[in-house]
Design an enzyme around this catalytic site. Structure first.
Site, PDB file in Angstrom:
ATOM      1  N   ILE A   1     -41.651  -5.669  41.601  1.00 50.41           N
ATOM      2  CA  ILE A   1     -42.411  -6.905  41.427  1.00 50.41           C
ATOM      3  C   ILE A   1     -43.101  -6.856  40.078  1.00 50.41           C
ATOM      4  CG2 ILE A   1     -44.424  -6.003  42.689  1.00 50.41           C
ATOM      5  CD1 ILE A   1     -44.825  -8.925  43.721  1.00 50.41           C
TER       6      ILE A   1
ATOM      7  N   THR B   1     -48.101  -7.985  36.072  1.00 50.84           N
ATOM      8  CA  THR B   1     -48.958  -7.662  34.938  1.00 50.84           C
ATOM      9  C   THR B   1     -48.267  -7.908  33.608  1.00 50.84           C
ATOM     10  OG1 THR B   1     -50.009  -5.948  36.272  1.00 50.84           O
ATOM     11  CG2 THR B   1     -50.391  -5.860  33.914  1.00 50.84           C
ATOM     12  N   GLU B   2     -49.035  -8.474  32.676  1.00 48.44           N
ATOM     13  CA  GLU B   2     -48.523  -8.727  31.335  1.00 48.44           C
ATOM     14  C   GLU B   2     -49.373  -8.003  30.304  1.00 48.44           C
ATOM     15  OE1 GLU B   2     -46.856 -13.238  32.244  1.00 48.44           O
ATOM     16  OE2 GLU B   2     -48.281 -12.906  30.611  1.00 48.44           O
TER      17      GLU B   2
ATOM     18  N   ILE C   1     -44.420  -2.027  35.178  1.00 47.50           N
ATOM     19  CA  ILE C   1     -43.614  -2.429  36.329  1.00 47.50           C
ATOM     20  C   ILE C   1     -42.992  -1.198  36.987  1.00 47.50           C
ATOM     21  CG2 ILE C   1     -41.793  -3.936  37.156  1.00 47.50           C
ATOM     22  CD1 ILE C   1     -44.314  -5.259  35.801  1.00 47.50           C
ATOM     23  N   THR C   2     -43.566  -0.795  38.107  1.00 46.30           N
ATOM     24  CA  THR C   2     -43.083   0.363  38.841  1.00 46.30           C
ATOM     25  C   THR C   2     -41.723   0.055  39.472  1.00 46.30           C
ATOM     26  OG1 THR C   2     -45.339   1.043  39.335  1.00 46.30           O
ATOM     27  CG2 THR C   2     -43.596   1.990  40.694  1.00 46.30           C
TER      28      THR C   2
ATOM     29  N   GLU D   1     -51.262  -3.790  50.932  1.00 49.48           N
ATOM     30  CA  GLU D   1     -51.039  -3.018  49.715  1.00 49.48           C
ATOM     31  C   GLU D   1     -52.164  -2.000  49.518  1.00 49.48           C
ATOM     32  OE1 GLU D   1     -50.937  -3.636  44.843  1.00 49.48           O
ATOM     33  OE2 GLU D   1     -50.837  -5.386  46.178  1.00 49.48           O
TER      34      GLU D   1
ATOM     35  N   GLN E   1     -68.371  33.099  49.596  1.00 50.24           N
ATOM     36  CA  GLN E   1     -69.071  32.008  50.288  1.00 50.24           C
ATOM     37  C   GLN E   1     -68.834  30.660  49.606  1.00 50.24           C
ATOM     38  OE1 GLN E   1     -73.478  31.454  50.133  1.00 50.24           O
ATOM     39  NE2 GLN E   1     -73.395  31.812  52.350  1.00 50.24           N
TER      40      GLN E   1
ATOM     41  N   GLU F   1     -63.841  -1.168  40.521  1.00 46.88           N
ATOM     42  CA  GLU F   1     -64.853  -2.160  40.171  1.00 46.88           C
ATOM     43  C   GLU F   1     -64.558  -3.510  40.822  1.00 46.88           C
ATOM     44  OE1 GLU F   1     -64.878   1.209  37.655  1.00 46.88           O
ATOM     45  OE2 GLU F   1     -63.228  -0.201  37.994  1.00 46.88           O
TER      46      GLU F   1
END
Length: 383
Positions: free
Chosen positions: A124, A127-128, A158-159, A246, A283, A371
């Site tokens: 998909i 993002t640009e 793009i994954t 997602e 410890q 954020e």
């Protein structure tokens, strides 16, 4: 603490995935990381295993399951082994929900069988360059010309973009209005063999190196109108419907990564000796692992509760934001502490803790930055 979220079917599936990883992935995973992605035939192997079709209706060659729990099992088993399945997550967790909800009957008949078999891998593209999280500001356009859209523009981060056969491209099909910057966006399912479609650089990332991430460009790409997903101009609305799932998917993999880090560290400190004693005998080591185990247990409980809520159709975007924010922050703290327990060897990539550390950083960025999630949570609190 005993978990109740999984039943015998899920555990049998877990055994299958674990055996598959041991036989098909772990022995060659370093080669995948060096190449930047698995070999293409790996995806057909996943298809033969039935992994891609779990949530696809039986009429299209799937198993017809609706539960997210099988995807959670895959995330946990990959983390346990310190490996990844390349573009699997985007294919199943991101693209499939859009095809199932907004695809026409004709589109489902055409796309879902090869989706299930792994013959058609998907990605998909939202993002640009220069827009980041501001999807309303995207510049990629798709202008109607007869029975085709003419697509022009560029996408980045793009994954799965290198090996994808069809990409859901979000483009502006009409101008935004003064009242609504988000208006006019549509989703086109673009065949990557189309003239004018080009894969640019394969981006070199800090982590997730077995998952290809690419730049894409479109120069007068002609996309048939029958490849419009859903209705024209409703793209932004469509993009928001899957955010809860997602983000839960990212939270699940983040918790699983933290759990794996604790186990890797536990084994290491029991074998490693300094000053004539095992590292586990100090410890500080005991306290650090105790702290980490406690955080993992809290994250697991939250993930399990959200999985049940998602399956019941009750997981809200704010709930998913809470889960992702908490689990990714836990992942960051726990993986860092567990790497520290490895000493200098924790910085060497042949140790899985080093890969977990590099892979963990992006989870607080993609799928909604920490954020942005805080803003969503605060809005839900009405503050």
């Amino acid at each position: 603490m005993r978990r109740t979220v999984f039943n015998e079917d899920h555990e049998a599936f877990r055994d299958t995935i674990r055996a598959f990883i041991e036989a098909e992935v772990a022995p060659v995973y370093e080669e995948w990381e060096n190449a930047g992605h698995p070999p293409r035939d790996f995806y057909t192997k996943l298809g033969e295993l039935g992994v891609f079709g779990i949530q696809v209706p039986e009429e299209y060659g799937g198993a017809g399951e609706t539960s997210f729990k099988y995807q959670a099992v895959v995330s946990e088993e990959c983390a346990r082994a310190g490996v990844g399945f390349g573009g699997y997550g985007v294919h199943v967790n991101l693209v499939l929900p859009y095809l199932l909800k907004y695809g026409s009957q004709e589109q489902k008949k055409r796309w879902l069988p090869p989706f299930v078999s792994g013959e058609m891998m998907t990605a998909i593209a939202m993002t640009e360059p220069g827009t980041g999280s501001d999807l309303a500001g995207m510049q990629t356009t798709a202008k109607l010309d007869g029975d085709h859209y003419v697509l022009n523009g560029a996408k980045t981060f793009i994954t799965g973009g290198v090996l994808a056969d069809r990409v859901l491209v979000v483009a502006r099909t009409s101008p935004a209005t003064p009242e609504n910057r988000r208006a006019g966006l549509s989703i086109l399912a673009v065949d990557t063999r189309s003239e004018g479609y080009a894969v640019g650089r394969k981006l070199e990332k800090i982590g997730l190196r077995s998952s290809d991430t690419a730049e894409l460009s479109f120069t007068d790409v002609r996309v048939p109108v029958e490849d419009l997903l859903g209705e024209e101009g409703r793209g932004f609305e469509y993009l928001t419907h899957n955010l809860a799932e997602e983000r839960l998917g990212i939270a699940t993999s983040s918790y699983a990564s933290a759990a794996a880090a604790v186990e890797f560290a536990r084994r290491y400190v029991q074998e490693r000796t300094v000053f004539g004693k095992t590292v586990s005998s100090f410890q500080n080591t005991k306290f650090v692992l105790a702290e980490c185990a406690t955080e993992v247990e809290a994250a697991r409980s939250l993930v399990d509760r959200c999985i049940e809520a998602l399956d019941a159709g009750e997981l809200t975007p704010a709930d998913a934001a809470v889960c992702k924010l908490f689990c990714t922050e836990v992942q960051a703290r726990v993986v860092d502490k567990c790497l520290q327990l490895h000493g200098g060897y924790g910085y060497i990539l042949e140790y899985p803790i080093a890969r977990l550390y590099a892979d963990a950083r992006v989870t607080r960025i993609y799928g909604g930055t920490s954020e942005v999630l805080k803003t969503i949570i605060a809005k839900d609190l009405q503050v």
